[in-house]
Structures are given as structure tokens and as C-alpha cells.
Write a protein that holds these residues in place. Structure first.
Motif, PDB file in Angstrom:
ATOM      1  N   ALA A 131       0.844  -1.200   0.000  1.00 49.72           N
ATOM      2  CA  ALA A 131       0.000   0.000   0.000  1.00 49.72           C
ATOM      3  C   ALA A 131       0.867   1.232   0.000  1.00 49.72           C
ATOM      4  N   VAL A 132       0.279   2.427  -0.014  1.00 48.64           N
ATOM      5  CA  VAL A 132       0.996   3.672   0.189  1.00 48.64           C
ATOM      6  C   VAL A 132       0.327   4.409   1.323  1.00 48.64           C
ATOM      7  N   ASN A 133       0.872   5.554   1.709  1.00 45.29           N
ATOM      8  CA  ASN A 133       0.361   6.224   2.884  1.00 45.29           C
ATOM      9  C   ASN A 133       0.259   7.726   2.694  1.00 45.29           C
ATOM     10  N   THR A 134      -0.709   8.321   3.412  1.00 43.90           N
ATOM     11  CA  THR A 134      -0.821   9.777   3.472  1.00 43.90           C
ATOM     12  C   THR A 134      -1.848  10.124   4.535  1.00 43.90           C
ATOM     13  N   THR A 135      -1.919  11.402   4.905  1.00 45.72           N
ATOM     14  CA  THR A 135      -3.004  11.899   5.746  1.00 45.72           C
ATOM     15  C   THR A 135      -3.481  13.194   5.111  1.00 45.72           C
ATOM     16  N   SER A 136      -4.631  13.646   5.516  1.00 54.94           N
ATOM     17  CA  SER A 136      -5.147  14.905   4.966  1.00 54.94           C
ATOM     18  C   SER A 136      -5.417  15.891   6.095  1.00 54.94           C
ATOM     19  N   ILE A 216      13.912   4.776  -0.423  1.00 47.73           N
ATOM     20  CA  ILE A 216      13.650   5.830   0.564  1.00 47.73           C
ATOM     21  C   ILE A 216      12.243   6.360   0.349  1.00 47.73           C
ATOM     22  N   THR A 217      11.498   6.519   1.436  1.00 48.73           N
ATOM     23  CA  THR A 217      10.156   7.064   1.363  1.00 48.73           C
ATOM     24  C   THR A 217      10.030   8.207   2.361  1.00 48.73           C
ATOM     25  N   GLU A 218       9.202   9.191   2.023  1.00 45.59           N
ATOM     26  CA  GLU A 218       8.937  10.311   2.934  1.00 45.59           C
ATOM     27  C   GLU A 218       7.566  10.112   3.557  1.00 45.59           C
ATOM     28  N   GLN A 219       7.493  10.229   4.869  1.00 46.73           N
ATOM     29  CA  GLN A 219       6.232  10.069   5.562  1.00 46.73           C
ATOM     30  C   GLN A 219       6.022  11.233   6.519  1.00 46.73           C
ATOM     31  N   SER A 220       4.777  11.611   6.696  1.00 46.55           N
ATOM     32  CA  SER A 220       4.476  12.785   7.510  1.00 46.55           C
ATOM     33  C   SER A 220       4.635  12.481   8.991  1.00 46.55           C
ATOM     34  N   ARG A 221       4.947  13.548   9.742  1.00 48.50           N
ATOM     35  CA  ARG A 221       5.102  13.397  11.185  1.00 48.50           C
ATOM     36  C   ARG A 221       3.793  12.930  11.822  1.00 48.50           C
ATOM     37  N   GLN A 222       2.673  13.462  11.328  1.00 45.46           N
ATOM     38  CA  GLN A 222       1.377  13.077  11.884  1.00 45.46           C
ATOM     39  C   GLN A 222       1.142  11.584  11.730  1.00 45.46           C
ATOM     40  N   LEU A 223       1.466  11.073  10.559  1.00 47.55           N
ATOM     41  CA  LEU A 223       1.239   9.655  10.303  1.00 47.55           C
ATOM     42  C   LEU A 223       2.035   8.792  11.264  1.00 47.55           C
ATOM     43  N   ILE A 224       3.333   9.113  11.427  1.00 44.64           N
ATOM     44  CA  ILE A 224       4.191   8.307  12.280  1.00 44.64           C
ATOM     45  C   ILE A 224       3.758   8.393  13.739  1.00 44.64           C
ATOM     46  N   MET A 225       3.280   9.560  14.178  1.00 47.79           N
ATOM     47  CA  MET A 225       2.924   9.748  15.574  1.00 47.79           C
ATOM     48  C   MET A 225       1.594   9.083  15.937  1.00 47.79           C
ATOM     49  N   GLN A 226       0.796   8.696  14.929  1.00 51.84           N
ATOM     50  CA  GLN A 226      -0.457   8.007  15.218  1.00 51.84           C
ATOM     51  C   GLN A 226      -0.150   6.655  15.871  1.00 51.84           C
ATOM     52  N   ASP A 238       3.721   0.414   3.048  1.00 56.02           N
ATOM     53  CA  ASP A 238       4.559   1.285   2.235  1.00 56.02           C
ATOM     54  C   ASP A 238       5.976   0.737   2.103  1.00 56.02           C
ATOM     55  N   LEU A 239       6.536   0.274   3.213  1.00 55.18           N
ATOM     56  CA  LEU A 239       7.876  -0.300   3.166  1.00 55.18           C
ATOM     57  C   LEU A 239       7.888  -1.569   2.318  1.00 55.18           C
ATOM     58  N   SER A 240       6.802  -2.356   2.431  1.00 55.82           N
ATOM     59  CA  SER A 240       6.707  -3.580   1.649  1.00 55.82           C
ATOM     60  C   SER A 240       6.728  -3.294   0.158  1.00 55.82           C
ATOM     61  N   PHE A 241       6.017  -2.227  -0.262  1.00 53.86           N
ATOM     62  CA  PHE A 241       5.970  -1.901  -1.684  1.00 53.86           C
ATOM     63  C   PHE A 241       7.365  -1.647  -2.231  1.00 53.86           C
ATOM     64  N   MET A 242       8.249  -1.071  -1.406  1.00 55.75           N
ATOM     65  CA  MET A 242       9.611  -0.791  -1.870  1.00 55.75           C
ATOM     66  C   MET A 242      10.445  -2.060  -2.015  1.00 55.75           C
ATOM     67  N   LEU A 243      10.289  -2.990  -1.077  1.00 56.71           N
ATOM     68  CA  LEU A 243      11.213  -4.112  -1.027  1.00 56.71           C
ATOM     69  C   LEU A 243      10.621  -5.449  -1.485  1.00 56.71           C
ATOM     70  N   ALA A 244       9.430  -5.790  -0.983  1.00 59.37           N
ATOM     71  CA  ALA A 244       8.881  -7.106  -1.281  1.00 59.37           C
ATOM     72  C   ALA A 244       8.685  -7.319  -2.768  1.00 59.37           C
TER      73      ALA A 244
END
Length: 410
Positions: A131-136, A216-226, A238-244
Motif C-alpha cells: 500500500a501507500v500512505n498519506t493523511t489529509s 527511501i520514502t517520505e512520511q508525515s510526522r502526523q502519520l508516524i505519531m499516530q 509502504d515499506l513492503s511496496f519498496m522491497l517485497a
């Protein structure tokens, strides 16, 4: 005998026993006396090896506990399942030490591999989805309810190789060389007082050496802090999409610069033709495996090949298609865009028949995660860059265990 060698020997015996049963099932008969005797012999050897494995596992756990290793008190696989990827990233962002299962896994992996992670080791199995990730941002006046549980994933290729049963060799350190039988002793009939034919046994080897994949992927601070479990899954995805996906592609077709050599790029695999798609040509393709004493475990093909196989009758005017109920004949069939089409004018589809337990995936480094909250661009937005890398290689034990047709008209 070391634990890894015991497991390898047991797997080989199981494969031989399965081959005996498969032959009888294919011919729709019971085992003959010679086959029953051989099967009983393999059964006894498998039972003995299982007992050896239990003893070796017990001794390995005892040795770990004697060294004060906390992982020795419980299954290492159980520790892997408890690793929280988001907690690992959050700990690096906050500059604090790992705790719990994440700390135990990282310490044990460093001990087994003999190398220090540049970031933090997390298990490769922990990120095997996509998958990929984001917040709004919510508008100022109208509240927005964030429903991470209803996240809309993008369409991604179906990952196949590890699901098909490749052999995974983990915890590697140096390069790996596995001996392989080459040719055997020559035997022949001779007249009285004539010399016997001579011929020495020869041996070959299969080697694996570290290959590196990462992104390398960029992720928002809000996402990580959830702290929601749903956010944990998004980060894993998201990490899986890069490597798997990269590893899966390498196992199937790898062979490019710095890549492992996958099945389609391995020298010595058998070839067949389905330019004229017919049931007889499919049977001829599978027969090539029988001739070399290999067994077809499944059919793997590109997605466009699926429609072609499902829409072609086995025989004109008679009900029954080449692909029915997810099977080609009695073999389960899998389809994915991971199996690339053969480029040309026009492109053609690939169909692979074989036994994926003959593919080895060597893992030197589980996923190594390093967080950088200071990178220009990401820093100005309060985001973080996350680098994930894995070190693996692939090799095929018996190339002749695969037959590939790459001329299917699509």
C-alpha cells in the motif's frame, strides 16, 4: 550435523517421498513393491531427521539461555511476529532506545549475522503486504473524521514467489556455497574377461552472495505519531511496496545489474512452445519435467496469459478449457504482472511450469530501517525520510525443474 543441514536433508527426503507418491497418483495406481519400499525408507529417514532436528533445536535454545540471551527463552519466530514497525520508527525519531520485541529481534539478528545495523533491523516478514500512505488536513470549520480502517489501497502486482514455496535461508553471514551432484559412476554390461567401463563421480556447486535492495520514502510526522494499529499497517505496506515487490521480481526474472538471478534468467531451464496453444502442447510442456524426474507443482503465468488459457478449449467442440477452476489440469495456476511479458512485435505471454521449492532465497539482512528527520525538504514540513534496505540473493537448485514457454500469443 547443524540444524540448517538437518532441515535441508529432511526437505530433500520429503521431496523424494512426494515424488514417489506423485508418480503413482499421475498414473492412477497404487505404489508397486519397489516404490513402497523406497517410500518406507524415506519415511523412516524423515522421522529420524525430525528427531535430530528436535534435539538440535533443544541444544541451540539451551546454548542461547546459557549465554543469557533473552530470545532463547521463547521462539524467535514469536518475537518476529510482535515487532511493531511504527514503534521502531518512532523510537528513532525521538532518539530513544528500542524496547520489547523490537529490541530483542534487533539484538538477536545482529548476533546471528555478526554485523551491526546502520539503522534498526526489523523482520522482512513484518512488511509483506502492499500500500501507500498519506493523511489529509481538516478544514478549519468543518471537522473531518479520519478513517484509517477504510484506507483505499492502490492496485499493485500480486506477489508470487515466496507464496509458491521457495526455500528461505536466513541468518547468513559469509557467501554461501552448496555442493551439488554432477555425474555418477558409469555402469555397463561387458563380456567375460572384458574391462568394465570407468567413470568418476563429479560434483558441482550452487552459490549465493549478498545483493542489496532498498529505497527511501517520505512520511508525515502526523502519520508516524499516530498509535492506531491501522497506521502501523499502512507503514508496513509502504515499506513492503519498496522491497517485497523488488525481491519477488528478482526471484522470478532477476538477472540485471546487481540483481539476484531469478528463474527466467537462470541458465539451463527447459523451454517449450505454446505459440500454437493446445492441450497437447501443454501436456508436452509438462512431460519435459517428467523426463528429467522433476515434478510440476504449479503453473505461473502473466496476467494476459490467464484469459488466453481460460478461453481455449482442450479439444474443439468438447467442453473443458485448459484453465478451469484455477487449475491447468491438476496443477494450481497463479497469475501476476510480476511475470513480465516477453517484449517483441507483438509482445508474447510467459507460462512457467515447475517446482518453486527448487528456488533458494538467501537472506543476509532482514529489513534494515534508518530514519532521517533532518533531510532538507522533509525537515521543513516536519516530515521524516525512512530508508529501508535488505540484503538477499537467489539461486535455483535444479534449473531443469522449470519449463518456460514465452511465445504464447496474447
Amino acid at each position: 550435523m547443524q540444524l540448517a543441514a538437518i532441515r535441508e536433508a529432511r526437505a530433500a527426503k520429503v521431496a523424494e517421498a512426494r515424488r514417489i507418491l506423485a508418480t503413482a497418483e499421475t498414473e492412477k495406481r497404487s505404489l508397486n513393491p519397489a516404490e513402497q519400499s523406497a517410500f518406507d525408507k524415506f519415511k523412516a529417514e524423515i522421522t529420524s531427521l525430525e528427531a535430530d532436528e528436535q534435539r538440535a533445536t533443544f541444544m541451540e535454545d539451551c546454548e542461547r539461555r546459557a549465554l543469557g540471551d533473552p530470545v532463547g527463552d521463547r521462539s524467535f519466530s514469536a518475537v518476529q511476529r510482535q515487532v511493531n514497525v511504527v514503534e521502531v520508527i518512532r523510537a528513532q525519531m525521538e532518539g530513544r532506545s528500542l524496547s520489547g520485541a523490537a529490541a530483542e529481534f534487533a539484538q538477536e539478528t545482529e548476533r546471528r549475522t555478526g554485523r551491526k545495523a546502520q539503522g534498526v533491523f526489523v523482520p522482512l516478514s513484518a512488511i509483506e503486504s502492499r500500500a501507500v500512505n498519506t493523511t489529509s488536513t481538516a478544514p478549519e470549520l468543518v471537522p473531518t473524521i479520519h478513517r484509517a480502517d477504510q484506507y483505499i489501497e492502490p492496485f499493485r502486482n500480486s506477489l508470487l514467489a515466496r507464496r509458491l514455496g521457495v526455500r528461505v535461508l536466513s541468518g547468513l553471514s559469509g557467501n554461501l556455497s552448496i555442493p551439488k551432484h554432477g555425474t555418477g559412476t558409469t555402469v555397463g554390461w561387458v563380456a567375460e574377461n572384458a574391462a568394465l567401463p570407468t567413470g568418476d563421480m563429479s560434483f558441482d556447486g550452487v552459490t549465493l552472495a549478498p545483493k542489496h535492495a532498498g529505497g527511501i520514502t517520505e512520511q508525515s510526522r502526523q502519520l508516524i505519531m499516530q498509535s492506531s494499529p491501522d497506521i502501523e499497517q499502512l507503514v508496513r505496506d509502504d515499506l513492503s511496496f519498496m522491497l517485497a515487490q523488488a525481491i519477488d521480481s528478482a526471484l522470478i526474472k532477476g538477472g540485471g545489474t546487481n540483481e539476484p538471478v531469478g528463474v527466467l534468467s537462470t541458465s539451463g531451464i527447459q523451454t517449450a512452445s505454446l505459440a500454437t496453444l493446445s492441450w497437447q502442447n501443454v501436456l508436452a510442456m509438462l512431460q519435459k519435467l517428467d523426463i528429467v524426474n522433476a515434478s510440476a507443482a504449479n503453473i505461473v503465468a502473466s496476467t494476459k496469459a490467464k484469459a488466453k488459457l481460460a478461453g481455449t478449449l482442450k479439444a474443439a467442440g468438447i467442453a473443458g478449457y485448459i484453465l478451469e477452476g484455477g487449475k491447468v489440469g491438476d496443477l494450481p495456476a497463479y497469475f501476476s504482472n510480476q511475470v513480465a511479458e516477453k517484449t517483441g512485435t507483438p509482445n508474447t505471454g510467459r507460462v512457467i511450469a515447475g517446482d518453486w521449492s527448487q528456488v533458494m532465497l538467501g537472506i543476509w539482512s532482514e529489513v534494515d530501517i534508518l530514519v532521517n528527520p533532518y533531510a532538507e525538504g522533509a525537515y521543513s514540513k516536519g516530515n521524516v525520510l525512512i530508508r529501508a534496505m535488505a540484503t538477499v540473493d537467489a539461486a535455483v537448485r535444479h534449473p531443469e525443474a522449470f519449463v518456460v514457454a514465452d511465445d504464447l500469443a496474447i
